[in-house]
Design a protein around this motif. Structure first.
Motif, PDB file in Angstrom:
ATOM      1  N   ASN A   1     -52.752  96.599 -54.588  1.00  0.00           N
ATOM      2  CA  ASN A   1     -52.320  95.372 -54.712  1.00  0.00           C
ATOM      3  C   ASN A   1     -53.179  93.908 -54.614  1.00  0.00           C
ATOM      4  OD1 ASN A   1     -48.981  95.994 -55.036  1.00  0.00           O
ATOM      5  ND2 ASN A   1     -48.725  95.513 -52.842  1.00  0.00           N
ATOM      6  N   ALA A   2     -54.130  94.481 -53.928  1.00  0.00           N
ATOM      7  CA  ALA A   2     -55.041  93.406 -53.766  1.00  0.00           C
ATOM      8  C   ALA A   2     -55.444  92.761 -54.623  1.00  0.00           C
ATOM      9  CB  ALA A   2     -56.069  94.722 -52.538  1.00  0.00           C
ATOM     10  N   PRO A   3     -56.155  93.551 -56.055  1.00  0.00           N
ATOM     11  CA  PRO A   3     -56.792  92.701 -56.878  1.00  0.00           C
ATOM     12  C   PRO A   3     -55.334  91.380 -57.365  1.00  0.00           C
ATOM     13  CG  PRO A   3     -57.771  95.150 -57.433  1.00  0.00           C
ATOM     14  CD  PRO A   3     -55.989  94.814 -56.322  1.00  0.00           C
ATOM     15  N   ARG A   4     -54.488  92.078 -58.081  1.00  0.00           N
ATOM     16  CA  ARG A   4     -53.892  90.607 -58.251  1.00  0.00           C
ATOM     17  C   ARG A   4     -53.980  89.619 -56.925  1.00  0.00           C
ATOM     18  NH1 ARG A   4     -48.995  91.066 -56.618  1.00  0.00           N
ATOM     19  NH2 ARG A   4     -48.449  92.703 -55.899  1.00  0.00           N
ATOM     20  N   GLN A   5     -53.409  90.281 -55.368  1.00  0.00           N
ATOM     21  CA  GLN A   5     -53.594  89.209 -54.901  1.00  0.00           C
ATOM     22  C   GLN A   5     -54.922  88.061 -54.616  1.00  0.00           C
ATOM     23  OE1 GLN A   5     -52.351  91.974 -51.498  1.00  0.00           O
ATOM     24  NE2 GLN A   5     -50.412  90.923 -51.882  1.00  0.00           N
ATOM     25  N   VAL A   6     -55.723  88.871 -54.733  1.00  0.00           N
ATOM     26  CA  VAL A   6     -56.966  88.007 -55.048  1.00  0.00           C
ATOM     27  C   VAL A   6     -56.595  87.681 -56.164  1.00  0.00           C
ATOM     28  CG1 VAL A   6     -59.116  88.613 -54.981  1.00  0.00           C
ATOM     29  CG2 VAL A   6     -58.461  89.478 -53.630  1.00  0.00           C
ATOM     30  N   LYS A   7     -56.202  87.291 -57.022  1.00  0.00           N
ATOM     31  CA  LYS A   7     -56.542  86.624 -57.684  1.00  0.00           C
ATOM     32  C   LYS A   7     -55.595  85.201 -57.620  1.00  0.00           C
ATOM     33  CE  LYS A   7     -55.665  85.081 -62.603  1.00  0.00           C
ATOM     34  NZ  LYS A   7     -55.635  83.293 -62.456  1.00  0.00           N
ATOM     35  N   ALA A   8     -54.027  85.568 -56.837  1.00  0.00           N
ATOM     36  CA  ALA A   8     -53.087  84.462 -56.528  1.00  0.00           C
ATOM     37  C   ALA A   8     -53.931  83.234 -55.939  1.00  0.00           C
ATOM     38  CB  ALA A   8     -51.997  85.221 -56.056  1.00  0.00           C
ATOM     39  N   VAL A   9     -54.420  84.299 -54.062  1.00  0.00           N
ATOM     40  CA  VAL A   9     -55.605  83.327 -53.188  1.00  0.00           C
ATOM     41  C   VAL A   9     -56.607  82.067 -54.051  1.00  0.00           C
ATOM     42  CG1 VAL A   9     -57.152  83.745 -51.447  1.00  0.00           C
ATOM     43  CG2 VAL A   9     -54.945  85.139 -51.730  1.00  0.00           C
ATOM     44  N   ILE A  10     -56.977  82.713 -55.336  1.00  0.00           N
ATOM     45  CA  ILE A  10     -58.033  82.516 -55.234  1.00  0.00           C
ATOM     46  C   ILE A  10     -58.095  80.821 -56.470  1.00  0.00           C
ATOM     47  CG2 ILE A  10     -59.475  81.636 -57.249  1.00  0.00           C
ATOM     48  CD1 ILE A  10     -60.618  84.673 -57.131  1.00  0.00           C
TER      49      ILE A  10
ATOM     50  N   ASP B   1     -51.045  94.467 -45.930  1.00  0.00           N
ATOM     51  CA  ASP B   1     -50.878  95.367 -44.685  1.00  0.00           C
ATOM     52  C   ASP B   1     -52.398  94.835 -43.918  1.00  0.00           C
ATOM     53  OD1 ASP B   1     -50.541  98.734 -43.891  1.00  0.00           O
ATOM     54  OD2 ASP B   1     -52.351  97.775 -42.984  1.00  0.00           O
ATOM     55  N   GLU B   2     -52.077  95.176 -42.299  1.00  0.00           N
ATOM     56  CA  GLU B   2     -53.481  94.252 -41.243  1.00  0.00           C
ATOM     57  C   GLU B   2     -54.820  94.672 -42.169  1.00  0.00           C
ATOM     58  OE1 GLU B   2     -54.395  93.884 -37.392  1.00  0.00           O
ATOM     59  OE2 GLU B   2     -52.635  95.550 -37.706  1.00  0.00           O
ATOM     60  N   ILE B   3     -55.153  96.035 -42.510  1.00  0.00           N
ATOM     61  CA  ILE B   3     -56.208  96.958 -43.193  1.00  0.00           C
ATOM     62  C   ILE B   3     -56.831  96.495 -44.089  1.00  0.00           C
ATOM     63  CG2 ILE B   3     -57.429  98.627 -43.620  1.00  0.00           C
ATOM     64  CD1 ILE B   3     -55.855 100.538 -41.552  1.00  0.00           C
ATOM     65  N   ALA B   4     -55.569  95.905 -45.202  1.00  0.00           N
ATOM     66  CA  ALA B   4     -56.109  95.535 -46.484  1.00  0.00           C
ATOM     67  C   ALA B   4     -56.285  93.757 -46.344  1.00  0.00           C
ATOM     68  CB  ALA B   4     -54.979  96.093 -47.539  1.00  0.00           C
ATOM     69  N   MET B   5     -56.305  92.934 -45.312  1.00  0.00           N
ATOM     70  CA  MET B   5     -56.129  91.128 -45.239  1.00  0.00           C
ATOM     71  C   MET B   5     -57.569  91.612 -45.480  1.00  0.00           C
ATOM     72  SD  MET B   5     -57.664  89.061 -42.368  1.00  0.00           S
ATOM     73  CE  MET B   5     -56.948  90.705 -41.160  1.00  0.00           C
ATOM     74  N   PRO B   6     -58.196  91.972 -44.557  1.00  0.00           N
ATOM     75  CA  PRO B   6     -59.929  91.646 -45.262  1.00  0.00           C
ATOM     76  C   PRO B   6     -60.085  90.701 -47.024  1.00  0.00           C
ATOM     77  CG  PRO B   6     -59.931  92.824 -43.474  1.00  0.00           C
ATOM     78  CD  PRO B   6     -58.575  93.087 -43.727  1.00  0.00           C
ATOM     79  N   LEU B   7     -60.162  92.074 -47.310  1.00  0.00           N
ATOM     80  CA  LEU B   7     -59.999  91.690 -49.077  1.00  0.00           C
ATOM     81  C   LEU B   7     -59.533  90.646 -49.294  1.00  0.00           C
ATOM     82  CD1 LEU B   7     -59.141  95.337 -50.538  1.00  0.00           C
ATOM     83  CD2 LEU B   7     -61.802  93.928 -50.026  1.00  0.00           C
ATOM     84  N   LEU B   8     -57.981  89.628 -49.265  1.00  0.00           N
ATOM     85  CA  LEU B   8     -57.902  88.397 -49.278  1.00  0.00           C
ATOM     86  C   LEU B   8     -58.455  87.497 -48.618  1.00  0.00           C
ATOM     87  CD1 LEU B   8     -54.026  89.765 -49.373  1.00  0.00           C
ATOM     88  CD2 LEU B   8     -55.599  90.110 -51.040  1.00  0.00           C
ATOM     89  N   ALA B   9     -58.738  87.569 -47.470  1.00  0.00           N
ATOM     90  CA  ALA B   9     -58.863  86.314 -46.203  1.00  0.00           C
ATOM     91  C   ALA B   9     -60.520  85.828 -46.541  1.00  0.00           C
ATOM     92  CB  ALA B   9     -58.804  86.868 -45.276  1.00  0.00           C
ATOM     93  N   ALA B  10     -61.141  86.768 -47.045  1.00  0.00           N
ATOM     94  CA  ALA B  10     -62.882  86.659 -47.531  1.00  0.00           C
ATOM     95  C   ALA B  10     -62.919  85.483 -48.494  1.00  0.00           C
ATOM     96  CB  ALA B  10     -63.731  87.857 -47.595  1.00  0.00           C
ATOM     97  N   VAL B  11     -62.072  85.248 -49.593  1.00  0.00           N
ATOM     98  CA  VAL B  11     -61.934  84.864 -50.276  1.00  0.00           C
ATOM     99  C   VAL B  11     -61.917  83.186 -49.827  1.00  0.00           C
ATOM    100  CG1 VAL B  11     -60.724  84.071 -52.689  1.00  0.00           C
ATOM    101  CG2 VAL B  11     -61.251  86.637 -51.954  1.00  0.00           C
TER     102      VAL B  11
END
Ligand code: AGP
Length: 373
Positions: free
Chosen positions: A204-213, A333-343
């Protein structure tokens, strides 16, 4: 000259700087990297770990420098949690001269975007010299470290031009998390449903990273404009959020030349809080997690002392009561959170550099790979 400019602008694909272009490329390159390590050959396989060797690993030692070390700090927790074995994350320039006492079953993973950083190469060589099995994670095909290590996993971030690493870092984190999942599966330390939910979170992370940007680009710009002249920032986080906070501080230092220091938010009360004033903003990584109440209490304390808080977290009333500004990220998930929070922190550093008129892509005194000595 005009042709050169045209060519440069072309390769920036319409973005004013490489750093911004590379931040925006993350959904695509994360998807590509994850496809190769999850759906393609397993990350463990690429790193040279089969089922038999997985059983022999007693300890993981991660070595790296700078941003890559922050990826190592995240991975250290993931290996301990998902594989259930001790894991350390060392700064390569220290490890190369003062490695841990050699123990049987030690697997050393060297992480380096360029694959050429001297300290990381030497740390990996020191580990090899005492007989440890080694692996490298690099973004450059055929790099020296990838050729010398016993196993190599290539992140597929594409060329990273900006000196401040963004897309290479999130791809390293994705690859390392996939590696921890794969080794956990081989050692049977990870049950099938937890594995499925982790893989889902990564996918899910790539799609969520797009949404975060999309959701944070404007807020990051406004925050940078509000704090352009401030010279000292603190970055706070707990658990998986602490390395993210460290990375946010490093990005801000490199690109804007503002002083930025990161602390585990609980530790902040043991001294550094004395420096809080209306001129020392605090950037906090405060996602939903087991420790969220503790982070919110830390932030309320800081605000009572006059500090201004910019928080990265889910947009909800509790966080809104504890922060002056929110850079919103979705739950995961807490473990995948850094991928989103870094952006959002990358975007904040970028906007601060622009607002302060810095050389965004080539900050002073820095080079893409630190070689020598
Ligand atoms: C990242 O923004 C920095 N420019 C720097 O810390 C970098 O991550 C470090 O020098 C390590 O580089 P490497 O990953 O190529 O080894």
């Amino acid at each position: 000259m005009a042709r050169k400019m045209e060519k440069e602008d072309d390769s920036k694909r319409g973005f004013p700087h490489y750093m911004l272009k590379e931040i925006h490329e993350q959904p695509e390159v994360l998807e590509r990297t994850l496809a190769s390590v999850i759906q393609g050959t397993s990350a463990a396989d690429m790193l040279g770990v089969d089922a038999a060797y997985a059983q022999k690993i007693q300890r993981v030692e991660l070595v790296a420098c700078g941003t890559s070390w922050h990826a190592a700090l995240i991975a250290r927790r993931a290996f301990e949690e998902l594989v259930g074995i001790p894991a350390t994350a060392d700064i390569a320039s220290e490890y190369r001269d003062w490695p841990h006492r050699a123990r049987e079953g030690t697997w050393v993973i060297a992480i380096t975007q360029s694959g050429e950083t001297t300290d990381t190469l030497e740390a990996m060589r020191a580990a090899k010299a005492v007989g440890h099995r080694t692996a490298a994670i690099s973004n450059v095909q055929g790099s020296t470290i990838a050729r010398e290590a016993d196993g190599a996993l290539y992140t597929l971030a594409g060329t990273e031009v900006a000196i401040a690493s963004t897309k290479a870092c999130t791809c390293q984190v994705a690859a390392l998390l996939a590696a921890a999942i794969a080794v956990g599966r081989l050692r049977k330390s990870l049950d099938a449903s937890r594995e499925r939910s982790l893989v889902q979170a990564l996918e899910n992370a790539p799609r969520q990273v797009k949404a975060v940007i999309d959701a944070t680009a404007d807020v990051a710009r406004e925050a940078a404009r509000a704090h352009t002249t401030e010279e000292s920032f603190f970055f706070l986080g707990r658990g998986y959020g602490y390395p993210v906070a460290r990375e946010g501080a490093l990005k801000l230092k490199e690109t804007s030349y503002a002083h930025a220091e990161a602390y585990p938010s609980g530790e902040f009360r043991h001294g550094p809080i004395a420096l809080i004033s209306g001129r020392t903003p605090v950037v906090a990584v405060a996602p939903r997690s087991k420790q969220r109440d503790k982070i919110l209490a830390n932030l309320q304390d800081i605000r009572e002392k006059g500090g201004k808080v910019i928080a990265v977290g889910t947009q909800d009333p509790e966080l809104a009561r504890s922060a002056d500004r929110i850079l919103p990220i979705p739950e995961t998930d807490e473990i995948a959170m850094p991928l989103l929070a870094a952006v959002p922190l990358q975007l904040f550093a970028y906007e601060m550099a622009v607002a302060r008129g810095r050389e965004v892509d080539s900050p002073r005194n820095l080079s893409k790979a630190v070689l020598g000595n």
